[in-house]
Every structure is written in C-alpha cells, then in structure tokens.
Design an enzyme around this catalytic site. Structure first.
Site, mmCIF file in Angstrom:
data_model
loop_
_atom_site.group_PDB
_atom_site.id
_atom_site.type_symbol
_atom_site.label_atom_id
_atom_site.label_comp_id
_atom_site.label_asym_id
_atom_site.label_seq_id
_atom_site.Cartn_x
_atom_site.Cartn_y
_atom_site.Cartn_z
ATOM 1 N N ASN A 171 0.865 -1.183 0.000
ATOM 2 C CA ASN A 171 0.000 0.000 0.000
ATOM 3 C C ASN A 171 0.904 1.236 0.000
ATOM 4 O O ASN A 171 2.119 1.122 0.153
ATOM 5 C CB ASN A 171 -0.995 -0.009 1.158
ATOM 6 C CG ASN A 171 -0.311 -0.084 2.497
ATOM 7 O OD1 ASN A 171 0.579 0.728 2.787
ATOM 8 N ND2 ASN A 171 -0.686 -1.056 3.317
ATOM 9 N N VAL A 186 -0.743 -10.485 1.246
ATOM 10 C CA VAL A 186 0.594 -10.849 0.777
ATOM 11 C C VAL A 186 1.658 -9.894 1.341
ATOM 12 O O VAL A 186 2.784 -10.300 1.646
ATOM 13 C CB VAL A 186 0.607 -10.942 -0.773
ATOM 14 C CG1 VAL A 186 0.432 -9.605 -1.443
ATOM 15 C CG2 VAL A 186 1.872 -11.634 -1.260
ATOM 16 N N ASP A 187 1.292 -8.640 1.502
ATOM 17 C CA ASP A 187 2.185 -7.624 2.079
ATOM 18 C C ASP A 187 2.610 -8.039 3.494
ATOM 19 O O ASP A 187 3.804 -8.004 3.848
ATOM 20 C CB ASP A 187 1.403 -6.294 2.115
ATOM 21 C CG ASP A 187 2.277 -5.082 2.337
ATOM 22 O OD1 ASP A 187 3.510 -5.208 2.309
ATOM 23 O OD2 ASP A 187 1.702 -3.993 2.527
ATOM 24 N N SER A 245 -4.098 -6.481 -6.284
ATOM 25 C CA SER A 245 -5.409 -5.812 -6.125
ATOM 26 C C SER A 245 -6.613 -6.746 -5.995
ATOM 27 O O SER A 245 -7.724 -6.269 -5.800
ATOM 28 C CB SER A 245 -5.707 -4.825 -7.268
ATOM 29 O OG SER A 245 -4.919 -3.659 -7.136
ATOM 30 N N GLY A 295 -7.253 -8.955 -3.660
ATOM 31 C CA GLY A 295 -7.593 -9.329 -2.292
ATOM 32 C C GLY A 295 -8.435 -8.237 -1.661
ATOM 33 O O GLY A 295 -9.552 -7.955 -2.102
ATOM 34 N N TYR A 315 -8.301 -5.168 -2.002
ATOM 35 C CA TYR A 315 -8.659 -4.078 -2.916
ATOM 36 C C TYR A 315 -9.760 -4.429 -3.921
ATOM 37 O O TYR A 315 -10.202 -3.574 -4.693
ATOM 38 C CB TYR A 315 -7.409 -3.552 -3.644
ATOM 39 C CG TYR A 315 -6.526 -2.650 -2.799
ATOM 40 C CD1 TYR A 315 -6.875 -2.306 -1.496
ATOM 41 C CD2 TYR A 315 -5.342 -2.118 -3.313
ATOM 42 C CE1 TYR A 315 -6.070 -1.488 -0.727
ATOM 43 C CE2 TYR A 315 -4.533 -1.287 -2.544
ATOM 44 C CZ TYR A 315 -4.900 -0.979 -1.255
ATOM 45 O OH TYR A 315 -4.087 -0.150 -0.498
HETATM 46 P P1 ADP Z 1 -4.498 -6.081 -2.457
HETATM 47 O O1 ADP Z 1 -4.665 -5.064 -1.381
HETATM 48 O O2 ADP Z 1 -3.604 -5.619 -3.595
HETATM 49 O O3 ADP Z 1 -5.790 -6.643 -2.922
HETATM 50 P P2 ADP Z 1 -3.957 -8.532 -0.924
HETATM 51 O O4 ADP Z 1 -2.696 -8.965 -0.288
HETATM 52 O O5 ADP Z 1 -5.158 -8.371 -0.079
HETATM 53 O O6 ADP Z 1 -3.594 -7.213 -1.752
HETATM 54 O O7 ADP Z 1 -4.320 -9.557 -2.067
HETATM 55 C C1 ADP Z 1 -3.636 -9.700 -3.279
HETATM 56 C C2 ADP Z 1 -3.570 -11.162 -3.646
HETATM 57 O O8 ADP Z 1 -2.551 -11.798 -2.891
HETATM 58 C C3 ADP Z 1 -4.853 -11.935 -3.345
HETATM 59 O O9 ADP Z 1 -5.200 -12.716 -4.492
HETATM 60 C C4 ADP Z 1 -4.474 -12.830 -2.168
HETATM 61 O O10 ADP Z 1 -5.167 -14.069 -2.217
HETATM 62 C C5 ADP Z 1 -3.009 -13.045 -2.445
HETATM 63 N N1 ADP Z 1 -2.146 -13.492 -1.326
HETATM 64 C C6 ADP Z 1 -2.295 -13.380 0.012
HETATM 65 N N2 ADP Z 1 -1.259 -13.952 0.661
HETATM 66 C C7 ADP Z 1 -0.421 -14.435 -0.291
HETATM 67 C C8 ADP Z 1 0.820 -15.149 -0.298
HETATM 68 N N3 ADP Z 1 1.444 -15.487 0.850
HETATM 69 N N4 ADP Z 1 1.377 -15.484 -1.502
HETATM 70 C C9 ADP Z 1 0.773 -15.148 -2.657
HETATM 71 N N5 ADP Z 1 -0.375 -14.479 -2.737
HETATM 72 C C10 ADP Z 1 -0.974 -14.133 -1.565
#
Ligand code: ADP
Length: 174
Positions: free
Chosen positions: A25, A34-35, A122, A124, A126
């Site tokens: 973000n 994932v962040d 984006s 998840g 977002y």
């Molecule tokens: P955003 O805010 O960009 O939507 P998110 O992290 O909420 O970011 O989600 C982005 C994507 O990352 C989603 O499809 C989610 O399922 C995925 N995600 C979450 N954890 C992991 C991980 N450890 N490795 C890969 N992808 C992940």
C-alpha cells in the site's frame, strides 16, 4: 512469450526467484495479505529500506513501484507496487493496474532480474474483479516479455484456487 510465464498455486514467499513483487500500500509500511506475509518472513531489512524510501519520496503512489532487498526471503529483491482499490471501474483502475505490472517489470529489467514472481495484485482486500485483473496481468506481462529477453521466467503465484483456475484457462488463449 507464454512459454516464459508460469502459473503456480501457492505462497509467493516460498518460491525462490531473483525478485518477488509485493502488493503493497502507499505507506510502504506493510499491511495485510501478501504484504503482511512478505514483511513477516522477510524481516526488518525490508521495512528499514521501505522507511528510507518513505523519508526520501514519501511512500509510493498507486501504479508505481519501488525496490528493496529481500531480507530472509528466498530472493534478492522485493519490488513493492501499489495496486488500485477497485471503485467500480471508472476511476482508471485498469490502467493503474497495468502500470503496476509495467513499472515492476521495468525495475526488474533495470536490476538484471531474470526470474520474478507476481501475486494477483489488487484482487484481495482491494477487490479488483479477478477475471479482469488476470486479463490485464497476462496481457501486460506478455507484451513486456516480447520487448525484452533479460527476464527468463515470470511466475504468477496464485494463493487462491479461483485465481489459479482463471489464469490457467486464460493463458491458453494468449
Ligand atoms: P491487495 O490489497 O492488492 O488486494 P492482498 O494482499 O489483499 O492485496 O491480495 C492480493 C492477492 O494476494 C490476493 O489474491 C491474495 O489471495 C493473495 N495473497 C495473500 N497472501 C499471499 C501469499 N502469501 N502469496 C501469494 N499471494 C498471496
């Protein structure tokens, strides 16, 4: 170029590559999804470098990307890009998502990266529609690979099975 694109179902922090892309973000200070996983496993080196970038340029705007080292992750770099929050589609979301992929790949080229993993930016918290996001990601990556040969492999690491199925189907029509 699709022979250089690899669709994986799993956790992006577990796949060894030169560069891992983070769906960050604008604060660059870590968040959920994932962040959170990248900062948790990568450790303090990543946060410290993000704080230096913040001090210099005040975070990262939507569609842009910045690069840090990767701490304890199985990678040399983390490329932090800020995806757009889905707001119905009339706020330039598609173009901004395209820029996330393009700007991340530009940083990868500039740093001689030959293998890179992307999460599904984006889609998840977002809430960008998954099919639409996959279409943008695949087209942008494919176009970019056809203009450059330094990147040998792009992994699209899908954490959820919906995205994995969408990408597997869509890549056949590329
Ligand atoms: P955003 O805010 O960009 O939507 P998110 O992290 O909420 O970011 O989600 C982005 C994507 O990352 C989603 O499809 C989610 O399922 C995925 N995600 C979450 N954890 C992991 C991980 N450890 N490795 C890969 N992808 C992940």
């Amino acid at each position: 170029m699709k022979n250089r694109i690899n669709i994986i179902h799993g956790d992006i922090t577990k796949v060894a590559v030169d560069a891992i892309v983070n769906a960050a973000n604008s604060s660059l200070l870590g968040g959920s999804g994932v962040d959170g996983a990248i900062h948790r496993i990568g450790g303090k080196q990543i946060l410290e470098e993000c704080q230096k970038i913040r001090a210099k340029q005040g975070g990262c705007s939507v569609g842009n990307a910045v690069i840090t080292r990767a701490g304890n992750l199985p990678a040399r770099y983390v490329i932090h890009t800020v995806g757009p929050r889905w707001g119905g589609g009339k706020q330039n979301e598609a173009e901004l998502l395209r820029y996330c992929y393009l700007n991340s790949l530009t940083l990868a080229y500039d740093n001689n990266v030959s293998t890179i993993s992307f999460p599904n930016i984006s889609t998840g918290v977002y809430k960008f529609p998954k099919e639409y996001a996959a279409e943008i990601a695949l087209q942008t990556i494919n176009e970019s690979l056809s203009n450059d040969s330094t990147i040998k492999q792009v992994n699209i690491v899908c954490y959820d099975i919906d995205n994995y199925n969408i990408y597997n189907k869509m890549i056949q029509n590329l």
